[in-house]
Design a protein around this motif. Structure first.
Motif, PDB file in Angstrom:
ATOM      1  N   PRO A 223      46.399  41.927  42.762  1.00 42.83           N
ATOM      2  CA  PRO A 223      47.062  42.448  43.965  1.00 42.83           C
ATOM      3  C   PRO A 223      46.644  43.888  44.261  1.00 42.83           C
ATOM      4  N   LEU A 224      46.841  44.276  45.497  1.00 39.23           N
ATOM      5  CA  LEU A 224      46.452  45.615  45.923  1.00 39.23           C
ATOM      6  C   LEU A 224      47.170  46.695  45.115  1.00 39.23           C
ATOM      7  N   GLU A 225      48.443  46.457  44.794  1.00 38.64           N
ATOM      8  CA  GLU A 225      49.201  47.475  44.074  1.00 38.64           C
ATOM      9  C   GLU A 225      48.714  47.684  42.644  1.00 38.64           C
ATOM     10  N   TYR A 226      47.909  46.732  42.128  1.00 33.20           N
ATOM     11  CA  TYR A 226      47.347  46.873  40.785  1.00 33.20           C
ATOM     12  C   TYR A 226      45.871  47.272  40.817  1.00 33.20           C
ATOM     13  N   GLY A 230      43.288  41.664  46.168  1.00 32.36           N
ATOM     14  CA  GLY A 230      44.332  40.736  46.582  1.00 32.36           C
ATOM     15  C   GLY A 230      43.877  39.341  46.959  1.00 32.36           C
TER      16      GLY A 230
END
Length: 266
Positions: A223-226, A230
């Motif tokens: 995911p983008l937050e990681y 994504g």
């Protein structure tokens, strides 16, 4: 790499058949995609499908054993059998490292040192037994056993080293991939320009393609937050599986054409 190809696995002169493929551009392409898929497929099975690490590891280890039995039964290089084993051993190698980290709390630094030692021990036993580490002469079952054991440890080591750089040192997936890609490039230059040993160059590059592929696999799927793009493990794994399948079909057709030429005496 230069001078690292070898004779046809169906040699017309009656010489023993090599059980592993020529080291060509398509070899490195499919190897890189196989290790990338190994990372994303392991995550998909364990996380997205909810099987968990233990169940996924047992399932994939059992399937790998079946695939290796099929590979050893060939007594020569057969593209579908060989690359099926590579993809599965890539997944299992990832799961081995993930189990040590997540289920047993073994730090990535320790895993990296452990698998480095196991790989060096495998090479040492292989050389002591056969007086060579060359993949040009994997003619016997004993040499093939050493070969596949070394492959397993390269995947486990590559997973540990890649995660160590990307996550423990917090350099991110893209930077990690570029670092390992740069090291592989330096090895290639050393081989072509300074004539370092071909066997050494091959195994170093083979080991490092694992963290390279795993880093870009995580970059695409996470995911983008990681820090990923994504795309998810399903889409990423499917794309690479289709690409691998296409190259295997191409390899099989090329091998069949070469065998036909040999049979005709061309």
């Amino acid at each position: 790499m230069r001078n690292m190809s070898f004779s046809s696995p169906s040699a017309a002169d009656g010489s023993p058949a090599n059980r592993v493929p020529d080291v060509t551009v398509d070899f490195w392409l499919i190897k890189l995609m196989a290790v990338t898929m190994g990372e994303t497929a392991a995550d998909y099975l364990a996380v997205n499908m909810g099987l968990g690490l233990t169940a996924t590891s047992l399932l994939m280890a059992a399937i790998l054993v079946v695939a290796l039995v099929a590979q050893f039964a060939q007594k020569r290089y057969v593209p579908w059998a060989y690359w099926l084993a590579v993809v599965l051993i890539s997944i299992v190698g990832t799961l081995v490292t993930d189990n040590l980290t997540d289920n047993f709390g073994v730090p990535l630094t320790i895993s990296t040192v452990l698998f480095s030692g196991l790989l060096l021990a495998t090479f040492g036993l292989w050389y002591a037994s056969e007086r060579t580490l060359s993949i040009h002469t994997v003619f016997t079952t004993r040499r093939e056993l050493f070969y596949w054991l070394a492959i397993l440890f390269t995947f486990a080591l590559g997973t540990a080293a890649g995660d160590l750089v990307a996550e423990y040192f917090d350099l991110g997936y893209l930077t990690t991939g570029l670092i390992f890609g740069g090291v592989i490039g330096a090895i290639a230059l050393a081989y072509y320009l300074f004539n370092i040993d071909g066997v050494l160059a091959f195994w170093l590059a083979y080991i490092l393609t694992r963290p390279l592929g795993a880093s870009f696999g995580d970059l695409l799927s996470q995911p983008l937050e990681y820090g990923g793009l994504g795309m998810g493990t399903i889409l990423t794994s499917t794309i690479f599986l289709l690409c691998i399948s296409a190259i295997v079909v191409f390899m099989t057709a090329k091998q069949d054409d070469r065998a036909a030429l040999i049979d005709r005496g061309d």
